[in-house]
Design a protein around this motif. Structure first.
Motif, PDB file in Angstrom:
ATOM      1  N   LEU A  32      -7.556  -7.988   7.579  1.00  0.00           N
ATOM      2  CA  LEU A  32      -6.447  -8.132   6.621  1.00  0.00           C
ATOM      3  C   LEU A  32      -5.253  -8.849   7.248  1.00  0.00           C
ATOM      4  CD1 LEU A  32      -6.446  -4.554   5.018  1.00  0.00           C
ATOM      5  CD2 LEU A  32      -7.180  -6.675   3.942  1.00  0.00           C
ATOM      6  N   GLY A  33      -5.328  -9.086   8.543  1.00  0.00           N
ATOM      7  CA  GLY A  33      -4.203  -9.756   9.221  1.00  0.00           C
ATOM      8  C   GLY A  33      -3.117  -8.780   9.630  1.00  0.00           C
ATOM      9  N   TYR A  34      -3.423  -7.483   9.598  1.00  0.00           N
ATOM     10  CA  TYR A  34      -2.461  -6.481  10.058  1.00  0.00           C
ATOM     11  C   TYR A  34      -2.681  -6.324  11.564  1.00  0.00           C
ATOM     12  CZ  TYR A  34      -1.877  -4.829   5.202  1.00  0.00           C
ATOM     13  OH  TYR A  34      -1.618  -4.718   3.869  1.00  0.00           O
ATOM     14  N   LEU A  35      -1.969  -7.110  12.326  1.00  0.00           N
ATOM     15  CA  LEU A  35      -2.230  -7.126  13.769  1.00  0.00           C
ATOM     16  C   LEU A  35      -1.347  -6.134  14.503  1.00  0.00           C
ATOM     17  CD1 LEU A  35      -2.621 -10.970  14.144  1.00  0.00           C
ATOM     18  CD2 LEU A  35      -4.397  -9.240  13.797  1.00  0.00           C
ATOM     19  N   ALA A  36      -0.162  -5.915  13.965  1.00  0.00           N
ATOM     20  CA  ALA A  36       0.766  -5.007  14.636  1.00  0.00           C
ATOM     21  C   ALA A  36       1.397  -4.101  13.592  1.00  0.00           C
ATOM     22  CB  ALA A  36       1.849  -5.818  15.330  1.00  0.00           C
ATOM     23  N   VAL A  40       8.108   1.156  10.191  1.00  0.00           N
ATOM     24  CA  VAL A  40       7.830   2.384   9.436  1.00  0.00           C
ATOM     25  C   VAL A  40       6.452   2.942   9.805  1.00  0.00           C
ATOM     26  CG1 VAL A  40       7.308   3.252   7.113  1.00  0.00           C
ATOM     27  CG2 VAL A  40       9.341   1.855   7.497  1.00  0.00           C
ATOM     28  N   GLN A  41       5.498   2.048   9.958  1.00  0.00           N
ATOM     29  CA  GLN A  41       4.144   2.502  10.308  1.00  0.00           C
ATOM     30  C   GLN A  41       4.124   3.109  11.709  1.00  0.00           C
ATOM     31  OE1 GLN A  41       2.178  -1.220   9.624  1.00  0.00           O
ATOM     32  NE2 GLN A  41       2.067  -0.906   7.413  1.00  0.00           N
ATOM     33  N   ALA A  42       4.801   2.452  12.638  1.00  0.00           N
ATOM     34  CA  ALA A  42       4.798   2.951  14.017  1.00  0.00           C
ATOM     35  C   ALA A  42       5.447   4.326  14.093  1.00  0.00           C
ATOM     36  CB  ALA A  42       5.534   1.964  14.924  1.00  0.00           C
ATOM     37  N   GLY A  61       8.406  -3.246   0.902  1.00  0.00           N
ATOM     38  CA  GLY A  61       8.397  -4.383   1.830  1.00  0.00           C
ATOM     39  C   GLY A  61       8.315  -3.933   3.275  1.00  0.00           C
ATOM     40  N   SER A  62       8.372  -2.603   3.502  1.00  0.00           N
ATOM     41  CA  SER A  62       8.387  -2.110   4.884  1.00  0.00           C
ATOM     42  C   SER A  62       6.986  -1.815   5.403  1.00  0.00           C
ATOM     43  CB  SER A  62       9.219  -0.828   4.952  1.00  0.00           C
ATOM     44  OG  SER A  62       8.647   0.148   4.097  1.00  0.00           O
ATOM     45  N   GLY A  63       5.995  -1.924   4.528  1.00  0.00           N
ATOM     46  CA  GLY A  63       4.640  -1.551   4.927  1.00  0.00           C
ATOM     47  C   GLY A  63       4.405  -0.061   4.724  1.00  0.00           C
ATOM     48  N   LYS A  64       5.206   0.559   3.852  1.00  0.00           N
ATOM     49  CA  LYS A  64       5.114   2.013   3.653  1.00  0.00           C
ATOM     50  C   LYS A  64       3.797   2.421   2.988  1.00  0.00           C
ATOM     51  CE  LYS A  64       7.873   1.843  -0.620  1.00  0.00           C
ATOM     52  NZ  LYS A  64       6.945   2.130  -1.710  1.00  0.00           N
ATOM     53  N   THR A  65       3.263   1.558   2.132  1.00  0.00           N
ATOM     54  CA  THR A  65       2.025   1.934   1.440  1.00  0.00           C
ATOM     55  C   THR A  65       0.907   2.170   2.447  1.00  0.00           C
ATOM     56  OG1 THR A  65       2.771   0.421  -0.268  1.00  0.00           O
ATOM     57  CG2 THR A  65       0.570   1.345  -0.524  1.00  0.00           C
ATOM     58  N   ALA A  66       0.778   1.241   3.397  1.00  0.00           N
ATOM     59  CA  ALA A  66      -0.266   1.425   4.409  1.00  0.00           C
ATOM     60  C   ALA A  66       0.025   2.660   5.246  1.00  0.00           C
ATOM     61  CB  ALA A  66      -0.360   0.184   5.295  1.00  0.00           C
ATOM     62  N   ALA A  67       1.313   2.995   5.403  1.00  0.00           N
ATOM     63  CA  ALA A  67       1.665   4.157   6.218  1.00  0.00           C
ATOM     64  C   ALA A  67       1.078   5.433   5.609  1.00  0.00           C
ATOM     65  CB  ALA A  67       3.179   4.273   6.363  1.00  0.00           C
ATOM     66  N   ARG A 107      -7.162   0.150  -1.980  1.00  0.00           N
ATOM     67  CA  ARG A 107      -8.533  -0.378  -2.041  1.00  0.00           C
ATOM     68  C   ARG A 107      -8.808  -1.332  -0.891  1.00  0.00           C
ATOM     69  NH1 ARG A 107      -8.351  -0.985  -8.396  1.00  0.00           N
ATOM     70  NH2 ARG A 107      -8.982   1.138  -8.929  1.00  0.00           N
ATOM     71  N   ARG A 108      -7.801  -2.151  -0.551  1.00  0.00           N
ATOM     72  CA  ARG A 108      -7.984  -3.074   0.578  1.00  0.00           C
ATOM     73  C   ARG A 108      -8.204  -2.296   1.876  1.00  0.00           C
ATOM     74  NH1 ARG A 108      -4.757  -7.857   1.073  1.00  0.00           N
ATOM     75  NH2 ARG A 108      -3.149  -6.736   2.180  1.00  0.00           N
ATOM     76  N   LEU A 109      -7.425  -1.240   2.023  1.00  0.00           N
ATOM     77  CA  LEU A 109      -7.518  -0.464   3.260  1.00  0.00           C
ATOM     78  C   LEU A 109      -8.759   0.423   3.274  1.00  0.00           C
ATOM     79  CD1 LEU A 109      -3.742   0.443   3.574  1.00  0.00           C
ATOM     80  CD2 LEU A 109      -5.027  -1.110   5.053  1.00  0.00           C
TER      81      LEU A 109
HETATM   82  P1  AMP Z   1       4.748  -2.351   1.177  1.00  0.00           P
HETATM   83  O1  AMP Z   1       6.080  -2.062   1.800  1.00  0.00           O
HETATM   84  O2  AMP Z   1       3.796  -1.231   1.366  1.00  0.00           O
HETATM   85  O3  AMP Z   1       4.890  -2.806  -0.246  1.00  0.00           O
HETATM   86  O4  AMP Z   1       4.096  -3.567   2.010  1.00  0.00           O
HETATM   87  C1  AMP Z   1       4.576  -4.862   2.010  1.00  0.00           C
HETATM   88  C2  AMP Z   1       3.505  -5.889   2.334  1.00  0.00           C
HETATM   89  O5  AMP Z   1       3.196  -5.915   3.708  1.00  0.00           O
HETATM   90  C3  AMP Z   1       2.181  -5.701   1.632  1.00  0.00           C
HETATM   91  O6  AMP Z   1       1.806  -6.962   1.121  1.00  0.00           O
HETATM   92  C4  AMP Z   1       1.218  -5.273   2.722  1.00  0.00           C
HETATM   93  O7  AMP Z   1      -0.073  -5.742   2.437  1.00  0.00           O
HETATM   94  C5  AMP Z   1       1.781  -5.932   3.941  1.00  0.00           C
HETATM   95  N1  AMP Z   1       1.587  -5.165   5.205  1.00  0.00           N
HETATM   96  C6  AMP Z   1       1.706  -3.837   5.382  1.00  0.00           C
HETATM   97  N2  AMP Z   1       1.547  -3.498   6.673  1.00  0.00           N
HETATM   98  C7  AMP Z   1       1.347  -4.633   7.355  1.00  0.00           C
HETATM   99  C8  AMP Z   1       1.131  -4.944   8.746  1.00  0.00           C
HETATM  100  N3  AMP Z   1       1.115  -3.993   9.681  1.00  0.00           N
HETATM  101  N4  AMP Z   1       0.978  -6.235   9.082  1.00  0.00           N
HETATM  102  C9  AMP Z   1       1.006  -7.195   8.134  1.00  0.00           C
HETATM  103  N5  AMP Z   1       1.196  -6.982   6.819  1.00  0.00           N
HETATM  104  C10 AMP Z   1       1.363  -5.711   6.425  1.00  0.00           C
END
Ligand code: AMP
Length: 478
Positions: A32-36, A40-42, A61-67, A107-109
């Motif tokens: 997915l290109g999530y390299l780092a 918020v995730q860290a 925009g902070s990547g909170k969803t993946a968190a 779903r992507r994750l």
């Molecule tokens: P969110 O704040 O969850 O809406 O995420 C913002 C965007 O960042 C979404 O498009 C995610 O797919 C992308 N994203 C989340 N975490 C990462 C990461 N570690 N590296 C690159 N992109 C990310």
């Protein structure tokens, strides 16, 4: 009620590999290109994966969803359950739009596992269709509170097997009057569960929610790298052919005394400086091809406030040590998000807000996305059409630089120049600015109003008992 987080989190920018995630998930993240990890995730993933209840202050925009998604996915039991498709995670969102985004991201994750089912349940779609989907089973449900209650009341949604409850954008849900709906849903969840609450702000209602429905939650706050109280960021969408003109619109509208304008290339620097000078701005370009003497002269003028705009590449601006910049303009958006933060950090000052103005074309939206991630918040867009010419005529710098032929070699000291101007020449010390003594020349900034007189009187008088040659440095660029 909340415990401060005492554990050590990996730094933002660290690899996901430091987390206890399955190898297949790590491979999926790389795809997915999530390299780092984002900040918020860290800060939140180690705790979330350890099963803690969390209150996370994070913005879109902070990547909170993946968190939260990585945490809830890591816990899913996909085989060997008595109820194979029981709902194990529920995500509450304030709007349908956000719920759709969250489901897409989950779903992507979830691609690293076979057969993870995630379902969105929001208003605006017939209940019956959703009921049918629920009957087929789902591991994860994402929805808005009102519609989720409809399904709970009908018995279509069962939460007995739930292990994770997520409240996304909890502050917005409270603003929208969902407190009671959230309470109703939370009460139907098993007590033994993990609750993750995400909120951009922390109003009183959030603390109440946490007290009612969370167990010893830890709080995670990520200090934004951009201090919004110090730097006002504005983004403008431009076409490439209007980019340079947009810079002069910004200058005329905001009228900053000193602006550092960043370009990605030397050529862009030269082009912009030419356009600005042609329009009557006191602008100078700083790029790698200047001789040392030219570079010094440019820096002296910018530092002593006799140049309104310094146009520079990042490399050329390295080591530029000037406080009190009213504005930074990103003429080109840099693809390096960390560099963007560094660029705009030059404007925030102790006593007043700095302006960071960024121009971005459609091609640069990817770079803007990266900036949003790293700064932990979405950028705000403003229309170019709103820019008007502020009153006050042409934007001119408050000072003018005079160059005196003679410097350290002639043993001239700043006091000698100040003495010449405030003594015999009759000016007030307040009308004289910075004095730079270089090896062969001396630069002195004087109030724009007295520039001509100061030139004449210095030429007619003496510095250190000697006649000196003086000229206005501005002449060169007119
Ligand atoms: P969110 O704040 O969850 O809406 O995420 C913002 C965007 O960042 C979404 O498009 C995610 O797919 C992308 N994203 C989340 N975490 C990462 C990461 N570690 N590296 C690159 N992109 C990310």
């Amino acid at each position: 009620m909340t415990r401060p987080d005492s554990s050590v989190s990996p730094a933002a920018g660290a690899s996901f590999a430091v987390l206890p995630l399955a190898p297949a998930q790590l491979a999926n993240l790389a795809t997915l290109g999530y390299l780092a990890m984002t900040p918020v995730q860290a800060a939140s993933l180690p705790l979330a994966l350890a099963g803690d209840d969390l209150i996370v202050q994070a913005q879109t925009g902070s990547g909170k969803t993946a968190a939260f998604a990585l945490a809830l996915l890591a816990k899913l039991r996909l085989e060997g359950q008595s109820q194979p498709f029981a709902v194990q995670a529920l995500v509450l969102c304030p709007t349908r739009e956000l719920a759709d985004q969250v489901t897409t991201e989950i779903r992507r994750l979830a691609r690293s596992e076979d057969n993870v089912k995630a379902l969105t349940l929001c208003g605006g779609v017939p209940l019956r269709n959703q009921q049918a989907s629920l009957e087929h089973g789902a591991h994860i449900v994402v929805g808005t509170p009102g519609r989720l209650i409809d399904h709970l009341e009908r018995g279509a949604l069962q939460l007995a097997a739930l292990t994770t409850l997520v409240l996304d954008e909890a502050d917005r849900m409270l603003d929208m009057g969902f407190h009671d709906a959230i309470a109703t849903i939370a009460k139907q969840c098993p007590k033994q569960r993990q609750t993750l609450l995400f909120s951009a702000t922390y109003p009183d209602g959030i603390a109440q929610l946490a007290q009612q429905f969370m167990r010893a939650p830890k709080t995670v706050k990520v200090r934004s790298q951009v201090d919004a109280a110090q730097i006002e960021q504005r983004f403008y969408q431009v076409r490439d052919d209007e980019r340079l003109h947009a810079v002069s619109l910004l200058l005329e509208h905001f009228r900053p005394v000193r602006t550092l304008a960043f370009c990605n290339t030397k050529q862009q620097c030269r082009d912009l400086a030419d356009v600005l000078v042609a329009q009557g701005f006191a602008a100078l370009a700083l790029h790698g091809e200047l001789e040392q003497r030219e570079r010094d002269q440019v820096l002296v003028q910018f530092a002593n406030r006799s140049c309104s705009v310094l146009v520079a590449t990042d490399v050329a601006a390295r080591g530029l040590d000037i406080a009190q910049l009213e504005a930074v303009i990103n003429v080109d958006t840099t693809p390096d998000a960390q560099l963007h933060i560094h660029r705009i950090g030059r404007t925030g000052r102790a006593d007043a807000t700095g302006l960071a103005l960024s121009l971005a074309s459609l091609d640069e939206m990817g770079s803007v996305g990266k900036i949003e991630l790293i700064q932990g918040s979405e950028v705000t867009w403003y229309p170019l059409a709103e820019l008007t010419q502020a009153p006050g005529g042409r934007l001119l710098p408050p000072m003018v630089t005079l160059q005196i032929v003679g410097g350290r070699k002639e043993k001239i000291r700043p006091g000698d120049v100040l003495g010449a101007l405030t003594g015999e020449a009759g000016f007030r010390a307040g009308q004289i600015g910075k004095i730079n003594v270089n090896e062969f020349s001396t630069y002195v900034a004087v109030d724009r109003q007295i520039a001509e007189q100061a030139l004449q009187r210095l030429t007619a008088g003496k510095v250190k008992g000697k006649k000196v040659k003086v000229r206005l440095v501005q002449d060169e660029r007119a």
